[in-house]
Design an enzyme around this catalytic site. Structure first.
Site, PDB file in Angstrom:
ATOM      1  N   GLY A 124      72.533  10.162  28.349  1.00  0.00           N
ATOM      2  CA  GLY A 124      71.613   9.070  28.009  1.00  0.00           C
ATOM      3  C   GLY A 124      72.002   7.801  28.750  1.00  0.00           C
ATOM      4  CG  HIS A 125      75.698   5.776  27.810  1.00  0.00           C
ATOM      5  ND1 HIS A 125      76.434   6.656  27.048  1.00  0.00           N
ATOM      6  CD2 HIS A 125      75.507   4.695  27.034  1.00  0.00           C
ATOM      7  CE1 HIS A 125      76.685   6.124  25.868  1.00  0.00           C
ATOM      8  NE2 HIS A 125      76.132   4.932  25.824  1.00  0.00           N
ATOM      9  CD  GLN A 183      77.645  -4.184  19.509  1.00  0.00           C
ATOM     10  OE1 GLN A 183      77.604  -4.933  20.475  1.00  0.00           O
ATOM     11  NE2 GLN A 183      76.994  -3.021  19.495  1.00  0.00           N
ATOM     12  CG  ASP A 202      70.521   1.871  20.619  1.00  0.00           C
ATOM     13  OD1 ASP A 202      71.157   1.918  19.571  1.00  0.00           O
ATOM     14  OD2 ASP A 202      70.771   2.614  21.601  1.00  0.00           O
ATOM     15  CG  MET A 239      72.111  13.142  24.685  1.00  0.00           C
ATOM     16  SD  MET A 239      72.557  13.245  26.424  1.00  0.00           S
ATOM     17  CE  MET A 239      72.109  14.933  26.732  1.00  0.00           C
ATOM     18  NE  ARG A 245      78.446   4.408  15.461  1.00  0.00           N
ATOM     19  CZ  ARG A 245      77.979   3.255  15.954  1.00  0.00           C
ATOM     20  NH1 ARG A 245      76.801   3.208  16.568  1.00  0.00           N
ATOM     21  NH2 ARG A 245      78.694   2.143  15.849  1.00  0.00           N
TER      22      ARG A 245
HETATM   23  P1  AMP Z   1      75.857   2.097  23.568  1.00  0.00           P
HETATM   24  O1  AMP Z   1      76.970   2.509  24.447  1.00  0.00           O
HETATM   25  O2  AMP Z   1      75.640   2.976  22.394  1.00  0.00           O
HETATM   26  O3  AMP Z   1      75.905   0.633  23.217  1.00  0.00           O
HETATM   27  O4  AMP Z   1      74.536   2.256  24.442  1.00  0.00           O
HETATM   28  C1  AMP Z   1      74.432   1.637  25.684  1.00  0.00           C
HETATM   29  C2  AMP Z   1      73.027   1.787  26.180  1.00  0.00           C
HETATM   30  O5  AMP Z   1      72.704   3.163  26.293  1.00  0.00           O
HETATM   31  C3  AMP Z   1      71.978   1.181  25.229  1.00  0.00           C
HETATM   32  O6  AMP Z   1      70.988   0.520  25.987  1.00  0.00           O
HETATM   33  C4  AMP Z   1      71.425   2.399  24.544  1.00  0.00           C
HETATM   34  O7  AMP Z   1      70.102   2.224  24.073  1.00  0.00           O
HETATM   35  C5  AMP Z   1      71.480   3.419  25.664  1.00  0.00           C
HETATM   36  N1  AMP Z   1      71.436   4.786  25.135  1.00  0.00           N
HETATM   37  C6  AMP Z   1      72.262   5.325  24.199  1.00  0.00           C
HETATM   38  N2  AMP Z   1      71.884   6.588  23.927  1.00  0.00           N
HETATM   39  C7  AMP Z   1      70.816   6.856  24.706  1.00  0.00           C
HETATM   40  C8  AMP Z   1      69.963   7.991  24.874  1.00  0.00           C
HETATM   41  N3  AMP Z   1      70.147   9.107  24.186  1.00  0.00           N
HETATM   42  N4  AMP Z   1      68.957   7.893  25.773  1.00  0.00           N
HETATM   43  C9  AMP Z   1      68.747   6.762  26.488  1.00  0.00           C
HETATM   44  N5  AMP Z   1      69.513   5.654  26.360  1.00  0.00           N
HETATM   45  C10 AMP Z   1      70.523   5.699  25.489  1.00  0.00           C
END
Ligand code: AMP
Length: 282
Positions: free
Chosen positions: A36-37, A61, A150, A184, A187
């Site tokens: 996803g990232h 946060q 998100d 994805m 967590r």
């Molecule tokens: P995080 O590391 O959880 O803060 O997420 C970093 C970025 O990755 C944020 O913009 C999230 O929305 C994005 N993100 C997390 N999971 C996914 C996913 N499954 N598909 C697309 N983007 C994602």
């Protein structure tokens, strides 16, 4: 692949690239990267000449009792994933690089942060808005890419950039899912044994909502859709935190489905793993 930890070095690099006429996109993350990232890097490359990925687990946060200490960290693996996906630079500051001992400023979002995750995680989005503003000021991107996974965060950052006249464009990128439909998430690593199967209740309840929207007579009342979504989640053994149909721009709860409707759900799996998911309805 360059890895900067210092905000000063990071800013100088961006200034130098801008002087060369290059455009820059930022992909902010908290690390523990998955596909996803990495899809956000692909999206960023569609817009900009150069892509920065930031990795920072932002204490501001996380609320008391949340998973700040347990949050999965894997910097070395993340760096090689980012490199192989073709980003140009990693910004991975230490906590003290972002919040020194004199730090005392907070950006506060009102309406968009009041419901959904904001209602269940007081202060969470102020922490997000503050760190993202700092990351924007440090990395000076022309574009910033956020996942639609998100959804509330994406809406808030879009509003923040508009409200504070931050000179960049916010880009939303689609949710990447496992083959069985689970969105994805870093967590997902916390899921043990049968919890992985239970976690499917989020995407499955959303799929059912979409089916109902297709099949129900118009005008469509959301009440029966939400009852069914909550029943599916509860029947799997998970605990619903919220399930709502909201307007995708205002995030205000809707009683009737329209072309702006989005379904958003949050649930706790096994009493300890809080997951979110969403989908546009029409
Ligand atoms: P995080 O590391 O959880 O803060 O997420 C970093 C970025 O990755 C944020 O913009 C999230 O929305 C994005 N993100 C997390 N999971 C996914 C996913 N499954 N598909 C697309 N983007 C994602």
């Amino acid at each position: 692949m360059k890895i900067f930890t210092s905000p000063e070095q990071m800013g100088e690099w961006s200034n130098a690239r801008h002087r060369e006429g290059k455009t820059i996109a930022l992909v902010p993350t908290m690390g523990c990267l998955h596909d996803g990232h990495l899809s956000l890097i692909d999206k960023a490359k569609e817009y900009a000449d150069l892509v920065i990925v930031s990795i920072f687990v932002n204490p501001m946060q996380f609320g008391p009792g949340e998973d700040l200490d347990a949050y999965p960290r894997q910097l070395e693996i993340d760096c090689s994933l980012i490199k192989s996906r073709g980003a140009d630079l990693i910004f991975a500051p230490a906590e003290t690089d972002i919040y020194d001992s004199s730090f005392q400023t907070c950006i506060s979002i009102t309406k968009l942060a009041s419901g959904l995750c904001g209602a269940n995680r007081p202060g969470h989005f102020d922490g997000v808005a503050t760190v993202v503003t700092k990351l924007f000021n440090i990395t000076r991107p022309d574009f910033a890419v956020f996942g639609q996974k998100d959804f509330q965060q994406l809406a808030i950052i879009t509003q923040l950039v508009k409200d504070l006249n931050i000179p960049l464009q916010v880009i939303g990128s689609p949710i990447v899912r496992e083959t069985d439909g689970l969105a994805m998430s870093s967590r997902n690593k916390y899921l043990v044994g049968e919890e992985r199967q239970t976690a499917l209740c989020l995407s499955q309840s959303i799929a059912r909502a979409k089916e109902l929207v297709r099949d129900l007579a118009v005008p469509q009342d959301v009440t029966e859709i939400i009852v069914e979504v909550k029943t599916i989640i509860a029947a799997s053994g998970a605990t619903v935190e919220y399930a709502e149909i909201v307007d995708r721009k205002t995030l205000v709860s809707q009683q009737q489905i329209d072309s702006n409707s989005i379904i958003v759900v949050a649930a706790k799996i096994g009493g300890h793993v809080r997951l979110i998911d969403n989908s546009i309805l029409q």
